[in-house]
Design a protein around this motif. Structure first.
Motif, PDB file in Angstrom:
ATOM      1  N   CYS A  33      32.755 -56.429  32.604  1.00 44.73           N
ATOM      2  CA  CYS A  33      34.129 -56.237  33.053  1.00 44.73           C
ATOM      3  C   CYS A  33      34.984 -55.943  31.825  1.00 44.73           C
ATOM      4  CB  CYS A  33      34.619 -57.527  33.695  1.00 44.73           C
ATOM      5  SG  CYS A  33      35.342 -57.377  35.277  1.00 44.73           S
ATOM      6  N   PRO A  34      35.889 -55.018  31.822  1.00 42.81           N
ATOM      7  CA  PRO A  34      36.202 -54.137  32.937  1.00 42.81           C
ATOM      8  C   PRO A  34      35.043 -53.182  33.202  1.00 42.81           C
ATOM      9  CG  PRO A  34      37.444 -53.464  31.000  1.00 42.81           C
ATOM     10  CD  PRO A  34      36.715 -54.725  30.647  1.00 42.81           C
ATOM     11  N   ILE A  35      34.904 -52.819  34.454  1.00 43.79           N
ATOM     12  CA  ILE A  35      33.760 -52.016  34.895  1.00 43.79           C
ATOM     13  C   ILE A  35      33.816 -50.618  34.302  1.00 43.79           C
ATOM     14  CG2 ILE A  35      32.686 -50.964  36.913  1.00 43.79           C
ATOM     15  CD1 ILE A  35      33.538 -53.486  38.465  1.00 43.79           C
ATOM     16  N   ASN A  36      32.685 -50.198  33.765  1.00 47.23           N
ATOM     17  CA  ASN A  36      32.517 -48.854  33.232  1.00 47.23           C
ATOM     18  C   ASN A  36      31.902 -47.988  34.330  1.00 47.23           C
ATOM     19  OD1 ASN A  36      30.548 -46.781  32.044  1.00 47.23           O
ATOM     20  ND2 ASN A  36      31.867 -47.254  30.291  1.00 47.23           N
ATOM     21  N   ASP A  37      32.550 -46.860  34.652  1.00 44.02           N
ATOM     22  CA  ASP A  37      32.080 -45.993  35.738  1.00 44.02           C
ATOM     23  C   ASP A  37      30.636 -45.540  35.554  1.00 44.02           C
ATOM     24  OD1 ASP A  37      34.631 -46.246  36.706  1.00 44.02           O
ATOM     25  OD2 ASP A  37      35.119 -44.118  36.622  1.00 44.02           O
ATOM     26  N   GLU A  38      30.300 -45.123  34.358  1.00 48.88           N
ATOM     27  CA  GLU A  38      28.948 -44.610  34.121  1.00 48.88           C
ATOM     28  C   GLU A  38      27.897 -45.703  34.285  1.00 48.88           C
ATOM     29  OE1 GLU A  38      28.457 -42.257  30.580  1.00 48.88           O
ATOM     30  OE2 GLU A  38      30.480 -41.454  30.794  1.00 48.88           O
ATOM     31  N   GLU A  39      28.183 -46.872  33.732  1.00 43.54           N
ATOM     32  CA  GLU A  39      27.234 -47.984  33.819  1.00 43.54           C
ATOM     33  C   GLU A  39      27.008 -48.395  35.270  1.00 43.54           C
ATOM     34  OE1 GLU A  39      26.710 -52.496  32.002  1.00 43.54           O
ATOM     35  OE2 GLU A  39      28.710 -51.604  32.043  1.00 43.54           O
ATOM     36  N   LEU A  40      28.088 -48.612  35.994  1.00 43.84           N
ATOM     37  CA  LEU A  40      27.940 -49.024  37.389  1.00 43.84           C
ATOM     38  C   LEU A  40      27.366 -47.894  38.233  1.00 43.84           C
ATOM     39  CD1 LEU A  40      28.194 -51.162  39.534  1.00 43.84           C
ATOM     40  CD2 LEU A  40      30.555 -50.420  39.901  1.00 43.84           C
ATOM     41  N   GLY A  41      27.768 -46.662  37.979  1.00 42.30           N
ATOM     42  CA  GLY A  41      27.236 -45.525  38.725  1.00 42.30           C
ATOM     43  C   GLY A  41      25.729 -45.435  38.609  1.00 42.30           C
ATOM     44  N   LEU A  42      25.210 -45.644  37.418  1.00 41.31           N
ATOM     45  CA  LEU A  42      23.759 -45.628  37.189  1.00 41.31           C
ATOM     46  C   LEU A  42      23.078 -46.736  38.011  1.00 41.31           C
ATOM     47  CD1 LEU A  42      21.370 -44.423  35.615  1.00 41.31           C
ATOM     48  CD2 LEU A  42      21.877 -46.076  33.818  1.00 41.31           C
ATOM     49  N   CYS A  43      23.667 -47.936  37.993  1.00 42.60           N
ATOM     50  CA  CYS A  43      23.111 -49.056  38.761  1.00 42.60           C
ATOM     51  C   CYS A  43      23.130 -48.752  40.257  1.00 42.60           C
ATOM     52  CB  CYS A  43      23.908 -50.327  38.499  1.00 42.60           C
ATOM     53  SG  CYS A  43      23.801 -50.953  36.832  1.00 42.60           S
ATOM     54  N   LEU A  44      24.233 -48.209  40.734  1.00 37.81           N
ATOM     55  CA  LEU A  44      24.363 -47.913  42.167  1.00 37.81           C
ATOM     56  C   LEU A  44      23.363 -46.849  42.603  1.00 37.81           C
ATOM     57  CD1 LEU A  44      28.241 -47.925  42.542  1.00 37.81           C
ATOM     58  CD2 LEU A  44      26.637 -49.710  43.252  1.00 37.81           C
ATOM     59  N   ARG A  45      23.208 -45.814  41.814  1.00 38.89           N
ATOM     60  CA  ARG A  45      22.219 -44.773  42.157  1.00 38.89           C
ATOM     61  C   ARG A  45      20.818 -45.365  42.219  1.00 38.89           C
ATOM     62  NH1 ARG A  45      25.767 -42.010  39.036  1.00 38.89           N
ATOM     63  NH2 ARG A  45      24.497 -42.137  37.154  1.00 38.89           N
ATOM     64  N   GLY A  46      20.504 -46.264  41.289  1.00 40.68           N
ATOM     65  CA  GLY A  46      19.206 -46.917  41.296  1.00 40.68           C
ATOM     66  C   GLY A  46      18.982 -47.725  42.561  1.00 40.68           C
ATOM     67  N   VAL A  47      19.990 -48.433  43.004  1.00 39.21           N
ATOM     68  CA  VAL A  47      19.876 -49.222  44.229  1.00 39.21           C
ATOM     69  C   VAL A  47      19.704 -48.305  45.437  1.00 39.21           C
ATOM     70  CG1 VAL A  47      21.172 -50.696  45.824  1.00 39.21           C
ATOM     71  CG2 VAL A  47      21.179 -51.214  43.389  1.00 39.21           C
TER      72      VAL A  47
END
Length: 119
Positions: free
Chosen positions: A102-116
């Motif tokens: 936090c604060p959330i980084n778009d690229e980091e979270l985006g990578l995690c979400l795509r993986g899920v």
């Protein structure tokens, strides 16, 4: 994939950022601010992505165990400002998919979400 995303977090900027990322994946977001709300929402899910602020009151090893068993298929992403959570050591090893700073980084979270979404 019939995922539902549920977020336990109270930072409006982070929530907006997550909503944008999830919209790109065609995944709606249900938001809650308290642990009991989270557990009520999870009772209605079959497949669920949980974005969980680890600093929220009531987040402990027992909650993470309950969350991991609440749905047929659940993925838990922890959101944290702290680099280390000794009180959650057991849950970090067995129930969390990953941690996002936090604060959330778009690229980091985006990578995690795509993986899920691909799993």
């Amino acid at each position: 994939m019939g995922h539902t995303a549920v977020m336990l977090h109270n930072d409006a900027e982070d929530v907006s950022r997550v909503e944008r990322l999830l919209a790109a994946l065609h995944l709606p977001l249900l938001r809650c601010e308290q642990v009991d709300e989270l557990e009520q929402l999870l009772a209605t899910c079959r497949e669920c992505l949980v974005l969980l602020n680890l600093e929220t009151d009531g987040v402990d090893n027992a909650l993470l165990r309950r969350v991991s068993k609440a749905c047929d298929r659940v993925h838990i992403i922890g959101i944290t400002r702290r680099p280390y959570h000794p009180e959650l050591e057991q849950a970090l090893r067995s129930h969390l998919l990953t941690l996002v700073a936090c604060p959330i980084n778009d690229e980091e979270l985006g990578l995690c979400l795509r993986g899920v979404m691909e799993s």
